[in-house]
Design a protein around this motif. Structure first.
Motif, PDB file in Angstrom:
ATOM      1  N   VAL A  53       0.763  -1.187  -0.052  1.00 34.16           N
ATOM      2  CA  VAL A  53       0.073  -0.104  -0.008  1.00 34.16           C
ATOM      3  C   VAL A  53       1.049   1.330   0.138  1.00 34.16           C
ATOM      4  O   VAL A  53       1.669   1.389   0.709  1.00 34.16           O
ATOM      5  N   GLU A  54       0.605   2.177  -0.822  1.00 37.55           N
ATOM      6  CA  GLU A  54       1.202   3.406  -0.996  1.00 37.55           C
ATOM      7  C   GLU A  54       1.206   4.283   0.240  1.00 37.55           C
ATOM      8  O   GLU A  54       0.007   4.648   0.458  1.00 37.55           O
ATOM      9  N   VAL A  55       2.177   5.076   0.685  1.00 39.41           N
ATOM     10  CA  VAL A  55       2.177   5.800   1.713  1.00 39.41           C
ATOM     11  C   VAL A  55       2.652   7.287   1.339  1.00 39.41           C
ATOM     12  O   VAL A  55       2.399   8.281   2.151  1.00 39.41           O
ATOM     13  N   GLY A  56       3.159   7.416   0.223  1.00 39.58           N
ATOM     14  CA  GLY A  56       3.745   8.761  -0.192  1.00 39.58           C
ATOM     15  C   GLY A  56       4.044   9.021  -1.807  1.00 39.58           C
ATOM     16  O   GLY A  56       4.316   8.014  -2.250  1.00 39.58           O
ATOM     17  N   HIS A  57       3.835  10.037  -2.282  1.00 36.94           N
ATOM     18  CA  HIS A  57       4.108  10.299  -3.753  1.00 36.94           C
ATOM     19  C   HIS A  57       4.835  11.725  -3.727  1.00 36.94           C
ATOM     20  O   HIS A  57       4.415  12.614  -2.758  1.00 36.94           O
ATOM     21  N   VAL A  58       5.919  11.625  -4.621  1.00 39.54           N
ATOM     22  CA  VAL A  58       6.590  12.944  -4.686  1.00 39.54           C
ATOM     23  C   VAL A  58       7.000  13.308  -6.119  1.00 39.54           C
ATOM     24  O   VAL A  58       7.079  12.302  -6.900  1.00 39.54           O
ATOM     25  N   GLN A  59       6.716  14.576  -6.671  1.00 37.50           N
ATOM     26  CA  GLN A  59       7.204  14.990  -8.027  1.00 37.50           C
ATOM     27  C   GLN A  59       7.994  15.990  -7.587  1.00 37.50           C
ATOM     28  O   GLN A  59       7.776  16.834  -6.759  1.00 37.50           O
ATOM     29  N   PRO A 114       4.769  19.415 -21.336  1.00 39.14           N
ATOM     30  CA  PRO A 114       5.137  19.818 -19.957  1.00 39.14           C
ATOM     31  C   PRO A 114       6.318  20.589 -19.973  1.00 39.14           C
ATOM     32  O   PRO A 114       7.242  20.353 -20.530  1.00 39.14           O
ATOM     33  N   GLY A 115       6.390  21.812 -19.175  1.00 36.64           N
ATOM     34  CA  GLY A 115       7.687  22.449 -18.940  1.00 36.64           C
ATOM     35  C   GLY A 115       8.257  22.192 -17.539  1.00 36.64           C
ATOM     36  O   GLY A 115       7.752  20.952 -17.265  1.00 36.64           O
ATOM     37  N   PRO A 116       9.227  22.805 -17.226  1.00 37.25           N
ATOM     38  CA  PRO A 116      10.017  22.396 -16.249  1.00 37.25           C
ATOM     39  C   PRO A 116       9.032  22.416 -14.888  1.00 37.25           C
ATOM     40  O   PRO A 116       8.265  23.139 -14.904  1.00 37.25           O
ATOM     41  N   ALA A 117       9.477  21.791 -14.048  1.00 38.73           N
ATOM     42  CA  ALA A 117       8.863  21.472 -12.630  1.00 38.73           C
ATOM     43  C   ALA A 117       8.795  23.026 -12.037  1.00 38.73           C
ATOM     44  O   ALA A 117       9.804  23.786 -11.916  1.00 38.73           O
ATOM     45  N   ARG A 118       7.553  23.273 -11.391  1.00 35.91           N
ATOM     46  CA  ARG A 118       7.578  24.777 -10.518  1.00 35.91           C
ATOM     47  C   ARG A 118       7.971  24.131  -9.069  1.00 35.91           C
ATOM     48  O   ARG A 118       6.868  24.092  -8.267  1.00 35.91           O
ATOM     49  N   GLY A 119       9.043  23.840  -8.531  1.00 40.23           N
ATOM     50  CA  GLY A 119       9.273  23.453  -7.135  1.00 40.23           C
ATOM     51  C   GLY A 119       9.005  21.743  -7.238  1.00 40.23           C
ATOM     52  O   GLY A 119       9.091  21.354  -8.288  1.00 40.23           O
ATOM     53  N   GLY A 120       8.627  21.630  -6.014  1.00 48.71           N
ATOM     54  CA  GLY A 120       8.336  20.107  -5.706  1.00 48.71           C
ATOM     55  C   GLY A 120       6.849  19.988  -5.126  1.00 48.71           C
ATOM     56  O   GLY A 120       6.395  20.976  -4.432  1.00 48.71           O
ATOM     57  N   GLY A 121       6.339  18.786  -5.041  1.00 52.02           N
ATOM     58  CA  GLY A 121       5.244  18.649  -4.258  1.00 52.02           C
ATOM     59  C   GLY A 121       5.084  17.109  -3.674  1.00 52.02           C
ATOM     60  O   GLY A 121       5.620  16.123  -4.268  1.00 52.02           O
ATOM     61  N   ARG A 139      -6.354   3.537   4.614  1.00 54.54           N
ATOM     62  CA  ARG A 139      -5.411   4.614   5.103  1.00 54.54           C
ATOM     63  C   ARG A 139      -6.478   5.596   5.634  1.00 54.54           C
ATOM     64  O   ARG A 139      -7.515   5.611   5.284  1.00 54.54           O
ATOM     65  N   SER A 140      -6.028   6.672   6.819  1.00 50.91           N
ATOM     66  CA  SER A 140      -6.804   7.319   7.568  1.00 50.91           C
ATOM     67  C   SER A 140      -6.818   8.856   6.823  1.00 50.91           C
ATOM     68  O   SER A 140      -7.521   9.926   7.422  1.00 50.91           O
ATOM     69  N   GLY A 141      -6.216   9.170   5.792  1.00 53.24           N
ATOM     70  CA  GLY A 141      -6.220  10.517   5.127  1.00 53.24           C
ATOM     71  C   GLY A 141      -5.015  10.833   4.566  1.00 53.24           C
ATOM     72  O   GLY A 141      -4.233  10.078   4.221  1.00 53.24           O
ATOM     73  N   LEU A 142      -4.898  12.064   4.245  1.00 53.44           N
ATOM     74  CA  LEU A 142      -3.639  12.678   3.444  1.00 53.44           C
ATOM     75  C   LEU A 142      -3.651  14.035   3.624  1.00 53.44           C
ATOM     76  O   LEU A 142      -4.279  14.853   3.955  1.00 53.44           O
ATOM     77  N   LEU A 143      -2.242  14.360   3.206  1.00 53.71           N
ATOM     78  CA  LEU A 143      -2.105  15.800   2.980  1.00 53.71           C
ATOM     79  C   LEU A 143      -1.165  16.087   1.829  1.00 53.71           C
ATOM     80  O   LEU A 143      -0.407  15.206   1.516  1.00 53.71           O
ATOM     81  N   ILE A 144      -1.379  17.347   1.064  1.00 53.26           N
ATOM     82  CA  ILE A 144      -0.602  17.543   0.003  1.00 53.26           C
ATOM     83  C   ILE A 144       0.139  18.797   0.585  1.00 53.26           C
ATOM     84  O   ILE A 144      -0.337  19.850   0.867  1.00 53.26           O
ATOM     85  N   VAL A 145       1.439  18.652  -0.108  1.00 50.42           N
ATOM     86  CA  VAL A 145       2.623  19.774   0.632  1.00 50.42           C
ATOM     87  C   VAL A 145       3.254  20.144  -0.545  1.00 50.42           C
ATOM     88  O   VAL A 145       3.720  19.246  -1.547  1.00 50.42           O
ATOM     89  N   ARG A 146       3.534  21.510  -0.910  1.00 53.89           N
ATOM     90  CA  ARG A 146       4.471  22.142  -1.786  1.00 53.89           C
ATOM     91  C   ARG A 146       5.814  22.416  -1.042  1.00 53.89           C
ATOM     92  O   ARG A 146       5.896  22.767   0.145  1.00 53.89           O
ATOM     93  N   GLY A 147       6.727  22.469  -2.241  1.00 50.68           N
ATOM     94  CA  GLY A 147       8.140  22.990  -1.424  1.00 50.68           C
ATOM     95  C   GLY A 147       8.840  23.658  -2.546  1.00 50.68           C
ATOM     96  O   GLY A 147       8.815  23.369  -3.868  1.00 50.68           O
ATOM     97  N   ALA A 148      10.029  24.113  -2.157  1.00 50.76           N
ATOM     98  CA  ALA A 148      10.987  24.675  -3.387  1.00 50.76           C
ATOM     99  C   ALA A 148      11.622  23.395  -4.268  1.00 50.76           C
ATOM    100  O   ALA A 148      11.927  23.630  -5.212  1.00 50.76           O
ATOM    101  N   SER A 149      11.565  22.313  -3.655  1.00 48.48           N
ATOM    102  CA  SER A 149      12.140  21.170  -4.375  1.00 48.48           C
ATOM    103  C   SER A 149      11.407  19.836  -3.845  1.00 48.48           C
ATOM    104  O   SER A 149      10.431  19.889  -2.846  1.00 48.48           O
TER     105      SER A 149
END
Length: 429
Positions: free
Chosen positions: A220-226, A310-317, A366-376
């Motif tokens: 089971v997946e517990v994290g995704h990153v781009q 798609p263009g270059p990534a705008r930071g990370g998520g 799973r009990s929920g999730l959160l989505i977070v942005r970052g500079a990378s």
């Protein structure tokens, strides 16, 4: 609500947000949905609504044939897993442009998918159908560590690792108790897992994003990153593999979501779907690359956009899933504090006091999730982990904390997981 000469599109299942995007693309919408799942706010956006078991392909095809005779449809689509076969059945029956049954069936049948890849010389991951301990023991003896999984299904339900011969008896007993009496046996692919979010424009496959994944031992997946942080050579090899697979399956238009494991021998396919990625991966794509996959799909189907690169990534998520000890929920704290953080895009908590948290056997545990942005990507991942730890879900032990739950008790479509019969042969009760 109609627009006279506007083209008509049938949307199978899904949420109201997709209807807004179909309207913005200029469509009149025929919405086919289940009566017990319907969000009535969507009725204001559609020309027609038909309430039926939208997971029944033949029923949907028959219904839309009558709709089509009255006033023709331009296309039938679904943006969700459970509607894909019904949309394909109607597309094939009505002779409309789009993805038909010949494409959808090998994407939903995990054994057929492996057989197709082998037949086309794309990949040779060993896979066979099994029914009992003897079948599993023979497979492991021939191919080494294995994974068993339902022939039809999603969300990692019923997926188990068989690390070697000593584990065969235990896994076979678990499968029988769980209700998995027929299963696909595959060679175990060892390595990091990624998903490829792509969009096909008249047979031209464009990769929109790569997603790095973090998984539990239960798969089971517990994290995704781009972005996923892949080097150029690995990226090229993955994209070539996915493109050849999409050609072989016959995907021509619209989104796809393909899971890949990068082994010591190179990338290997896990499975693919003719839809955008679930788990709110599409939200990451929008956040990091500025592409709304659903909106792009409707615009492309309506002939209102050229192919997009798609263009270059705008930071990370990053997406981080919330987990909790099995038991009955007593309290949930920290949510408001986390939601107020400026790096947080979204917080979703799916349990409340009195709910029961099960051991994590598939995505819906799973009990929920959160989505977070970052500079990378690294910053977003680290921040997501830190913030997820601030949401505390207190539980008290349940009466039977370790009791296995048969598939029939928890799966949205259990009949698709229990045998060899294709989904189209079943109706949901």
């Amino acid at each position: 609500m109609t627009h006279g000469s506007a083209p008509r599109i049938a949307v199978i299942g899904g949420q109201v947000a997709a209807l807004h995007k179909a309207r913005q693309a200029g469509y009149d919408i025929v919405w086919v949905h289940g009566p017990h799942e319907l969000d009535r706010s969507g009725l204001e956006l559609v020309a027609e609504a038909h309430l039926t078991d939208y997971r029944d392909p033949q029923a949907v095809a028959d219904l839309l044939a009558a709709v089509h005779r009255h006033r023709p449809l331009a296309r039938v689509v679904s943006m969700i897993e459970d509607g894909l076969e019904s949309a394909a059945a109607a597309t094939t029956a009505l002779g409309l442009p789009g993805t038909g049954l010949d494409t959808v069936r090998p994407l939903q049948d995990k054994l057929a998918f492996r057989e197709l890849l082998a037949d086309r010389g794309i990949e040779g991951v060993a896979a066979r159908l099994g029914h009992d301990e003897a079948d599993l023991r023979a497979f492991v003896a021939e191919f080494g560590p294995a994974v068993i999984k339902p022939r039809y299904g999603s969300g990692s339900l019923g997926v188990r690792l068989v690390p070697g011969p000593d584990a065969v008896a235990d896994v076979a007993a678990w499968a029988a108790e769980f209700g998995l009496h027929t299963f696909v046996m595959e060679q175990y692919l060892r390595g990091p897992e990624f998903s490829v979010e792509a969009f096909s424009f008249a047979g031209e496959h464009v990769v929109v994003a790569h997603t790095a994944k973090e998984k539990l031992e239960s798969f089971v997946e517990v994290g995704h990153v781009q972005p996923a942080g892949l080097d150029a050579d690995t990226t090229s090899r993955i994209e070539s593999l996915v493109s050849r697979m999409l050609d072989a399956v016959g995907v021509q238009d619209g989104p796809s979501h393909t899971e890949v494991i990068v082994t010591a021998d190179g990338p290997r396919l896990v499975e693919s779907h003719n839809r955008r990625g679930g788990d709110r991966i599409a939200d990451l794509v929008h956040e990091v690359y500025g592409i709304d996959i659903d909106a792009l799909a409707f615009l492309w189907y309506a002939g209102r956009t050229a192919p997009v690169t798609p263009g270059p990534a705008r930071g990370g998520g990053a997406i981080r899933f919330l987990t909790a000890p099995p038991g009955v929920v007593e309290s949930v704290t920290g949510t408001d504090e986390v939601r107020a953080d400026p790096q947080v895009v979204a917080v979703q908590v799916s349990v409340a006091p009195g709910d029961t948290v099960a051991p994590i056997a598939w995505s819906y545990d799973r009990s929920g999730l959160l989505i977070v942005r970052g500079a990378s990507a690294g910053e977003a991942r680290a921040r997501a982990r830190e913030l997820a730890a601030r949401i505390t879900i207190e539980t008290r032990p349940d009466a039977e904390p370790g009791a296995p739950r048969p598939i029939a008790a928890v799966a949205p479509r259990p009949e698709r997981l229990l045998g060899t019969t294709p989904p189209s042969a079943h109706r949901r009760s």
